[in-house]
Design a protein around this motif. Sequence first.
Motif, PDB file in Angstrom:
ATOM      1  N   LYS A 103       0.840  -1.201   0.000  1.00  0.00           N
ATOM      2  CA  LYS A 103       0.000   0.000   0.000  1.00  0.00           C
ATOM      3  C   LYS A 103       0.872   1.247   0.000  1.00  0.00           C
ATOM      4  N   ALA A 118      -6.840   9.485  -0.998  1.00  0.00           N
ATOM      5  CA  ALA A 118      -6.918  10.103   0.330  1.00  0.00           C
ATOM      6  C   ALA A 118      -5.529  10.599   0.750  1.00  0.00           C
ATOM      7  N   VAL A 141      -7.922   6.349   9.002  1.00  0.00           N
ATOM      8  CA  VAL A 141      -7.857   4.988   8.461  1.00  0.00           C
ATOM      9  C   VAL A 141      -6.422   4.481   8.568  1.00  0.00           C
ATOM     10  N   LYS A 143      -3.787   1.431   7.738  1.00  0.00           N
ATOM     11  CA  LYS A 143      -3.652   0.286   6.831  1.00  0.00           C
ATOM     12  C   LYS A 143      -2.280  -0.357   6.965  1.00  0.00           C
ATOM     13  N   GLY A 150      -7.391  -8.720   2.936  1.00  0.00           N
ATOM     14  CA  GLY A 150      -8.419  -7.681   2.969  1.00  0.00           C
ATOM     15  C   GLY A 150      -8.776  -7.218   4.375  1.00  0.00           C
ATOM     16  N   VAL A 153      -7.151  -3.264   7.154  1.00  0.00           N
ATOM     17  CA  VAL A 153      -7.604  -1.872   7.143  1.00  0.00           C
ATOM     18  C   VAL A 153      -8.499  -1.639   8.356  1.00  0.00           C
ATOM     19  N   ILE A 155     -10.719   1.281  10.401  1.00  0.00           N
ATOM     20  CA  ILE A 155     -11.246   2.650  10.434  1.00  0.00           C
ATOM     21  C   ILE A 155     -11.465   2.994  11.894  1.00  0.00           C
ATOM     22  N   GLU A 185      -4.271   7.263   6.777  1.00  0.00           N
ATOM     23  CA  GLU A 185      -4.852   8.163   5.784  1.00  0.00           C
ATOM     24  C   GLU A 185      -6.174   8.757   6.207  1.00  0.00           C
ATOM     25  N   PHE A 187      -9.971   9.804   6.195  1.00  0.00           N
ATOM     26  CA  PHE A 187     -11.217   9.060   6.018  1.00  0.00           C
ATOM     27  C   PHE A 187     -12.041   9.746   4.934  1.00  0.00           C
ATOM     28  N   LEU A 188     -12.378   8.995   3.906  1.00  0.00           N
ATOM     29  CA  LEU A 188     -13.177   9.551   2.816  1.00  0.00           C
ATOM     30  C   LEU A 188     -14.602   9.052   2.922  1.00  0.00           C
ATOM     31  N   GLU A 192     -18.989   3.608  -2.925  1.00  0.00           N
ATOM     32  CA  GLU A 192     -17.816   2.918  -3.478  1.00  0.00           C
ATOM     33  C   GLU A 192     -18.161   2.295  -4.823  1.00  0.00           C
ATOM     34  N   LYS A 214     -19.073  -5.394   1.282  1.00  0.00           N
ATOM     35  CA  LYS A 214     -17.990  -5.990   2.077  1.00  0.00           C
ATOM     36  C   LYS A 214     -18.410  -6.396   3.485  1.00  0.00           C
ATOM     37  N   MET A 273     -13.757   5.633  -4.540  1.00  0.00           N
ATOM     38  CA  MET A 273     -14.817   6.235  -3.732  1.00  0.00           C
ATOM     39  C   MET A 273     -15.217   7.533  -4.413  1.00  0.00           C
ATOM     40  N   ILE A 282      -9.295   4.281  -3.548  1.00  0.00           N
ATOM     41  CA  ILE A 282      -9.192   3.709  -2.203  1.00  0.00           C
ATOM     42  C   ILE A 282      -8.117   2.636  -2.214  1.00  0.00           C
ATOM     43  N   GLU A 283      -8.132   1.828  -3.242  1.00  0.00           N
ATOM     44  CA  GLU A 283      -7.108   0.784  -3.346  1.00  0.00           C
ATOM     45  C   GLU A 283      -7.000   0.309  -4.780  1.00  0.00           C
TER      46      GLU A 283
HETATM   47  P1  AMP Z   1      -9.218  -1.792   1.277  1.00  0.00           P
HETATM   48  O1  AMP Z   1      -8.783  -3.139   1.781  1.00  0.00           O
HETATM   49  O2  AMP Z   1      -8.122  -0.799   1.094  1.00  0.00           O
HETATM   50  O3  AMP Z   1     -10.166  -1.923   0.109  1.00  0.00           O
HETATM   51  O4  AMP Z   1     -10.173  -1.211   2.401  1.00  0.00           O
HETATM   52  C1  AMP Z   1     -11.302  -1.932   2.818  1.00  0.00           C
HETATM   53  C2  AMP Z   1     -12.465  -0.998   2.956  1.00  0.00           C
HETATM   54  O5  AMP Z   1     -12.164  -0.006   3.919  1.00  0.00           O
HETATM   55  C3  AMP Z   1     -12.793  -0.212   1.679  1.00  0.00           C
HETATM   56  O6  AMP Z   1     -13.596  -0.912   0.800  1.00  0.00           O
HETATM   57  C4  AMP Z   1     -13.495   0.990   2.264  1.00  0.00           C
HETATM   58  O7  AMP Z   1     -14.832   0.670   2.555  1.00  0.00           O
HETATM   59  C5  AMP Z   1     -12.780   1.225   3.558  1.00  0.00           C
HETATM   60  N1  AMP Z   1     -11.748   2.252   3.387  1.00  0.00           N
HETATM   61  C6  AMP Z   1     -10.476   2.089   3.006  1.00  0.00           C
HETATM   62  N2  AMP Z   1      -9.831   3.272   2.949  1.00  0.00           N
HETATM   63  C7  AMP Z   1     -10.719   4.208   3.313  1.00  0.00           C
HETATM   64  C8  AMP Z   1     -10.675   5.637   3.444  1.00  0.00           C
HETATM   65  N3  AMP Z   1      -9.558   6.347   3.215  1.00  0.00           N
HETATM   66  N4  AMP Z   1     -11.801   6.271   3.830  1.00  0.00           N
HETATM   67  C9  AMP Z   1     -12.934   5.582   4.088  1.00  0.00           C
HETATM   68  N5  AMP Z   1     -13.046   4.251   3.992  1.00  0.00           N
HETATM   69  C10 AMP Z   1     -11.955   3.564   3.593  1.00  0.00           C
END
Ligand code: AMP
Length: 422
Positions: A103, A118, A141, A143, A150, A153, A155, A185, A187-188, A192, A214, A273, A282-283
């Motif tokens: 990441k 973000a 957030v 990570k 998965g 992460v 929040i 990072e 929070f957004l 999605e 998810k 997002m 986001i990823e």
């Molecule tokens: P990821 O494994 O990076 O996809 O993160 C898993 C989930 O966490 C994502 O699908 C989002 O719902 C949430 N998420 C990740 N990053 C953020 C962020 N910066 N702001 C808000 N939600 C996030």
Amino acid sequence: MKVMVIGGGGREHAIVKKLKENKTITELYCLPGNGGIARDAVCVPIAAVDLDGIVSFALEHRIDYAVVAPDDPLALGAVDRLEAIGVDCFGPRKNAAVIEASKVFAKDLMKRYGIPTARYETFDRMEKALAYLKTVPMPAVIKADGLALGKGVIIAKTLSEAEEAVHSMMAEKRFGRSGERIVIEEFLEGPEISVLSFTDGKTIVPMVSSMDHKRAWEGNTGPNTGGMGAVAPNPYYTPEVAKRCMEAIFLPTIRAMAQEGRSFKGCLYFGLMLTKDGPKVIEYNCRFGDPETQVVLPLLESDLFTVMRAVSEEQLAECPVRFSKASAACVILASKGYPGAYEKGFPISIPAGLDAEVFVAGAKEKDGGLVTSGGRVLGVTALGKKLSDALDRAYKAVKQIDFENAYYRRDIGALALAAKED
Ligand code: AMP
Ligand code: GLY
């Protein structure tokens, strides 16, 4: 052609079923596959991360082409190993798979090339991370840098939750080495959107957009899972958003990777997002998403194997890729308790003549039938002219399928339907 697919979940079942439509494929293998995939391909008990085993199998069976589906073997360099013995592959090499495997790499790439994401900082020392947390607004957030199924992460709603998350990753090593470096990072907020794309490193062709679900429970509550269902297309992905994504995100990303000497070939997945300032990344995933693949590939009208070969031969610009205008919905039937502890070994009954496709994820063969063997057991996908038709069909089929301790969310697609009514 002799083709092998690496992996053994619902996503791989969807890939196998689509590949089967190509009549030039005379032998189709899946390593390791599962009890359901075994009805569509020859399954071989070699783990997806056993690169030595995979290479030996490819040599022994004179495999012509390999599709490497999961993140782990891609990150370990499965494509590099197979190419070295002359097997063409669909999937990125190790140096490009890093876009998902780290990441920190992905975030730094986006920063260097001005790709919207973000705001963030990265840390490899816990004291610095803890000090930084005191300066940022909550939620934040956190990570883990590396692959963590998965789950890496967190929040954090409050400072103490954030401190605990950092501590669990960096001191307690909850995600092992994946958490030695972390990203903190901003929070957004916003809906999605998942966009999977075919890219040969020069041309990028987005597939139909989709929406994952998810969280384990209805109303998007409960713990994060691998995904409890998906719908396609995603109503938030309007032509205007698509254009913005292409210009500000998709093309800049593949150009950045090429510029870095990490040309990406395969399926590049954009987890986006839609914020009030426009779409942000986001990823990235270096592979097909699961369960997005189970709604996206059934809508693909072009021949998957032809498109995959165009990607590996860097001829994607010459290859038409068409998707149906219909909608698709996939409902995951899971074992009750997933993503926590659950019981398995229950016989699964799937009646013949269902008005839906069943992709098998966590089931194995026993006495000629299937028994549950994983958290996510089946993905039931149906198509329809409208999303509501697809959802009605998928849920009707789900109700006809039976195994003990089955759990599924009853609100897959609800957000997408509501968005359409706005
Ligand atoms: P990821 O494994 O990076 O996809 O993160 C898993 C989930 O966490 C994502 O699908 C989002 O719902 C949430 N998420 C990740 N990053 C953020 C962020 N910066 N702001 C808000 N939600 C996030
Ligand atoms: N559905 C999200 C993923 O495959 O990572």
